[in-house]
Design a protein around this motif. Structure first.
Motif, short mmCIF file in Angstrom:
data_model
loop_
_atom_site.label_atom_id
_atom_site.label_comp_id
_atom_site.label_asym_id
_atom_site.label_seq_id
_atom_site.Cartn_x
_atom_site.Cartn_y
_atom_site.Cartn_z
N GLY A 39 -7.31 -7.09 -44.36
CA GLY A 39 -8.69 -7.45 -44.08
C GLY A 39 -9.19 -6.92 -42.76
O GLY A 39 -8.44 -6.45 -41.92
N LEU A 40 -10.50 -6.99 -42.62
CA LEU A 40 -11.17 -6.53 -41.42
C LEU A 40 -11.54 -7.75 -40.59
O LEU A 40 -11.99 -8.76 -41.13
N MET A 41 -11.34 -7.68 -39.29
CA MET A 41 -11.71 -8.80 -38.44
C MET A 41 -13.22 -8.94 -38.40
O MET A 41 -13.96 -7.96 -38.50
N GLU A 42 -13.66 -10.17 -38.23
CA GLU A 42 -15.06 -10.49 -38.01
C GLU A 42 -15.23 -10.77 -36.51
O GLU A 42 -14.25 -11.12 -35.83
N PRO A 43 -16.44 -10.63 -35.98
CA PRO A 43 -16.63 -10.91 -34.55
C PRO A 43 -16.09 -12.28 -34.11
O PRO A 43 -15.49 -12.38 -33.03
N ALA A 44 -16.25 -13.29 -34.93
CA ALA A 44 -15.77 -14.63 -34.57
C ALA A 44 -14.25 -14.68 -34.43
O ALA A 44 -13.72 -15.55 -33.72
N ASP A 45 -13.54 -13.74 -35.07
CA ASP A 45 -12.08 -13.71 -34.97
C ASP A 45 -11.61 -13.40 -33.55
O ASP A 45 -10.47 -13.69 -33.19
N MET A 46 -12.48 -12.81 -32.74
CA MET A 46 -12.13 -12.45 -31.37
C MET A 46 -12.38 -13.60 -30.39
O MET A 46 -11.89 -13.59 -29.28
N ALA A 47 -13.16 -14.59 -30.80
CA ALA A 47 -13.59 -15.65 -29.90
C ALA A 47 -12.43 -16.38 -29.23
O ALA A 47 -12.47 -16.62 -28.02
N GLY A 48 -11.41 -16.73 -29.98
CA GLY A 48 -10.28 -17.46 -29.40
C GLY A 48 -9.59 -16.68 -28.30
O GLY A 48 -9.20 -17.24 -27.27
N THR A 49 -9.45 -15.38 -28.51
CA THR A 49 -8.81 -14.53 -27.50
C THR A 49 -9.64 -14.51 -26.22
O THR A 49 -9.11 -14.67 -25.12
N TYR A 50 -10.94 -14.33 -26.36
CA TYR A 50 -11.82 -14.30 -25.19
C TYR A 50 -11.83 -15.64 -24.47
O TYR A 50 -11.79 -15.69 -23.23
N LEU A 51 -11.89 -16.72 -25.23
CA LEU A 51 -11.89 -18.05 -24.61
C LEU A 51 -10.58 -18.31 -23.87
O LEU A 51 -10.59 -18.86 -22.77
N PHE A 52 -9.47 -17.91 -24.46
CA PHE A 52 -8.18 -18.07 -23.80
C PHE A 52 -8.14 -17.28 -22.49
O PHE A 52 -7.78 -17.81 -21.44
N LEU A 53 -8.54 -16.01 -22.54
CA LEU A 53 -8.47 -15.18 -21.33
C LEU A 53 -9.43 -15.66 -20.24
O LEU A 53 -9.17 -15.45 -19.06
N ALA A 54 -10.52 -16.31 -20.63
CA ALA A 54 -11.47 -16.83 -19.66
C ALA A 54 -11.09 -18.22 -19.14
O ALA A 54 -11.72 -18.72 -18.21
N SER A 55 -10.05 -18.80 -19.70
CA SER A 55 -9.67 -20.16 -19.33
C SER A 55 -8.60 -20.16 -18.25
O SER A 55 -7.99 -19.13 -17.93
N ASP A 56 -8.34 -21.35 -17.71
CA ASP A 56 -7.28 -21.52 -16.72
C ASP A 56 -5.90 -21.27 -17.33
O ASP A 56 -4.94 -21.01 -16.60
N LEU A 57 -5.78 -21.37 -18.66
CA LEU A 57 -4.49 -21.11 -19.31
C LEU A 57 -4.01 -19.69 -19.09
O LEU A 57 -2.82 -19.41 -19.15
N ALA A 58 -4.93 -18.78 -18.81
CA ALA A 58 -4.58 -17.39 -18.60
C ALA A 58 -4.60 -17.01 -17.11
O ALA A 58 -4.60 -15.84 -16.77
N ALA A 59 -4.58 -18.00 -16.24
CA ALA A 59 -4.71 -17.76 -14.80
C ALA A 59 -3.63 -16.86 -14.23
O ALA A 59 -3.86 -16.16 -13.25
N ASN A 60 -2.47 -16.82 -14.84
CA ASN A 60 -1.37 -16.01 -14.31
C ASN A 60 -1.17 -14.70 -15.05
O ASN A 60 -0.17 -14.01 -14.84
N ILE A 61 -2.11 -14.35 -15.90
CA ILE A 61 -2.03 -13.09 -16.62
C ILE A 61 -2.86 -12.05 -15.88
O ILE A 61 -4.05 -12.25 -15.66
N THR A 62 -2.22 -10.97 -15.49
CA THR A 62 -2.93 -9.89 -14.80
C THR A 62 -2.46 -8.55 -15.32
O THR A 62 -1.28 -8.39 -15.64
N GLY A 63 -3.36 -7.62 -15.44
CA GLY A 63 -3.02 -6.24 -15.76
C GLY A 63 -2.25 -6.05 -17.05
O GLY A 63 -1.38 -5.19 -17.13
N GLN A 64 -2.53 -6.84 -18.07
CA GLN A 64 -1.80 -6.74 -19.32
C GLN A 64 -2.71 -6.24 -20.44
O GLN A 64 -3.91 -6.41 -20.39
N SER A 65 -2.10 -5.65 -21.40
CA SER A 65 -2.82 -5.23 -22.60
C SER A 65 -2.48 -6.22 -23.71
O SER A 65 -1.31 -6.47 -23.99
N LEU A 66 -3.49 -6.77 -24.30
CA LEU A 66 -3.30 -7.75 -25.37
C LEU A 66 -3.89 -7.17 -26.64
O LEU A 66 -5.10 -6.97 -26.74
#
Length: 75
Positions: A39-66
Motif C-alpha cells: 500500500g501507499l502511505m497517506e499523509p496522516a500516516d506520517m503524523a505519529g512520526t512528526y509528533l514523536f520527533l517534536a515531543s520530549d520523547l525524542a529529546a536525545n535524538i540528534t543527527g539521525q535518519s529515520l
C-alpha cells in the motif's frame, strides 16, 4: 519519507510513467511491490512520526535518519 499519496506525488508518478512508457497503475504496482508493507502511505500516516520527533520523547535524538517508507527497497 517513502511514497505518500499527495497531489504532488501523484503528479510525479504520472510524469515518471510517461517518461518510462508505462501506465501509472503498472508503475505504482511496481513501486508498492518493492515495499515490505503493501500500500501507499497517506499523509496522516506520517503524523505519529512528526509528533514523536517534536515531543520530549525524542529529546536525545540528534543527527539521525529515520526511514518511514513501509520497508521500501530502492530500485
Amino acid at each position: 519519507p517513502g511514497w505518500v499519496r499527495t497531489e504532488a506525488s501523484m503528479r510525479s508518478l504520472g510524469r515518471m510513467a510517461e517518461q518510462g512508457g508505462v501506465s501509472e497503475p503498472a508503475l505504482l504496482e511496481d513501486m508498492v511491490g518493492a515495499q515490505a508493507l503493501p500500500g501507499l502511505m497517506e499523509p496522516a500516516d506520517m503524523a505519529g512520526t512528526y509528533l514523536f520527533l517534536a515531543s520530549d520523547l525524542a529529546a536525545n535524538i540528534t543527527g539521525q535518519s529515520l526511514g518511514v517508507d513501509r520497508g521500501e527497497v530502492p530500485w
